[in-house]
Scaffold this motif. Structure first.
Motif, short mmCIF file in Angstrom:
data_model
loop_
_atom_site.label_atom_id
_atom_site.label_comp_id
_atom_site.label_asym_id
_atom_site.label_seq_id
_atom_site.Cartn_x
_atom_site.Cartn_y
_atom_site.Cartn_z
N GLU A 124 0.82 -1.20 0.00
CA GLU A 124 0.00 0.00 0.00
C GLU A 124 0.86 1.26 0.00
O GLU A 124 0.50 2.27 -0.62
CB GLU A 124 -0.93 0.00 1.22
CG GLU A 124 -1.96 -1.12 1.22
CD GLU A 124 -3.01 -0.93 0.13
OE1 GLU A 124 -3.11 0.18 -0.42
OE2 GLU A 124 -3.73 -1.91 -0.17
N GLN A 125 2.02 1.18 0.67
CA GLN A 125 2.90 2.35 0.73
C GLN A 125 3.45 2.70 -0.64
O GLN A 125 3.54 3.88 -1.01
CB GLN A 125 4.05 2.09 1.71
CG GLN A 125 4.92 3.32 1.97
CD GLN A 125 4.16 4.40 2.72
OE1 GLN A 125 3.58 4.14 3.76
NE2 GLN A 125 4.13 5.60 2.16
N CYS A 127 2.09 2.10 -3.57
CA CYS A 127 1.02 2.71 -4.35
C CYS A 127 0.72 4.13 -3.89
O CYS A 127 0.55 5.04 -4.70
CB CYS A 127 -0.24 1.85 -4.27
SG CYS A 127 -0.08 0.21 -5.01
#
Length: 280
Positions: A124-125, A127
């Motif tokens: 997630e980081q 992205c």
């Protein structure tokens, strides 16, 4: 199209870029053996060593596609999975280069383990960091057998397109549409009869450019390491490299390498989008 690679290894991204008809502007790799391989196959590309100390400001606005298989050891099931606590966690360094160079496209690669490490925190980081820099991001899980290889080798691919440069996310949408066809035969890809799609076997031109290398198919692809048995593409005449060292480093280099045929699928989609959008 101008391409540059980070964490270049033995040049999987760079080879795929040549197949796509692109120019390799620079590579960045800290391993001395891999540096020699890159210099041998891509003598006209600028070479950088340690990404932590290299200055890429001269390339700002000059690179169309920046790629990088940022080190996978922090997330690989084969390691201790220390994640962000691992000294080899270098996504922040790749992000720094992206901010400096400002490429129109970014293609990142890592092992499947990055998806579930710490409940997807790093996935997630990556992205979120790209989106914060103005990129539209699409992620894919593509195995090597998705392009006909006789092994699975699942990898996560991040494809990012600079939205501000074009005003839409049509680039990653086109990537998503094309991606739907990559997986069609992946379950059958482990059979001996599975081969690359027919057009790949005969095509030696791409987007009006003459390729230096014909894209290989998977005929006679060894089920074990080709080192010491078949021509594996790694030159064995490198100055100052003893045979035992060459053998060990070759196996290491292949173990860390991407499958260039997978990268080519992504690059061809970028080509289609880039060239088609300028047609009258």
């Amino acid at each position: 199209m101008t391409h540059a690679s980070l964490f270049s290894g033995i040049g999987g991204f760079d080879l795929a870029a040549e197949w796509a008809g692109w120019t390799n502007a620079f590579n960045c790799e800290i391993d001395p053996f891999c540096q020699r391989i890159l210099k041998y196959h891509f003598p006209h590309a600028e070479q950088y060593g340690d990404i932590k100390t290299a200055d890429f400001t001269v390339w700002r606005g000059r690179i169309d596609v920046l790629t990088g298989g940022f080190p996978c050891q922090p997330f690989s099931l084969a390691g201790k999975r220390r994640g962000t606590e691992d000294d080899r966690y270098l996504w922040p360094e790749m992000l720094r280069v992206i901010r400096t160079v400002r490429p129109r496209w970014v293609v990142g690669e890592n092992v499947l383990g990055i998806v579930n490490w710490s409940q997807g925190m790093v996935f997630e980081q990556v992205c979120a960091d790209l989106e914060a820099e103005g990129y539209e991001v699409q992620s894919f899980v593509i195995p090597a057998c998705g392009v006909g290889a006789p092994h699975q080798r699942y990898r996560v691919w991040f494809v990012a397109h600079h939205a501000a440069a074009y005003g839409s996310n049509a680039g990653v949408e086109a990537m998503q549409e094309r991606g739907n066809g990559v997986y069609a035969d992946r379950d059958a890809a482990d059979t001996e009869s599975q081969r690359l799609p027919v057009p790949w076997k005969s095509r030696n031109r791409r987007a009006g450019f003459e390729n230096r290398h014909i894209i290989p198919d998977w005929w006679n692809f060894p089920t074990q390491s080709p080192v010491c048995s078949r021509n594996d593409g790694v030159p064995d005449g490198l100055d100052g490299i003893t045979f035992p060292s060459w053998r060990i480093q070759s196996i290491k280099g292949f173990g860390n390498a991407i499958v260039p045929q997978v990268a080519l699928q992504i690059f061809e989609t970028i080509n289609e989008y880039e060239f088609n959008r300028y047609k009258p």
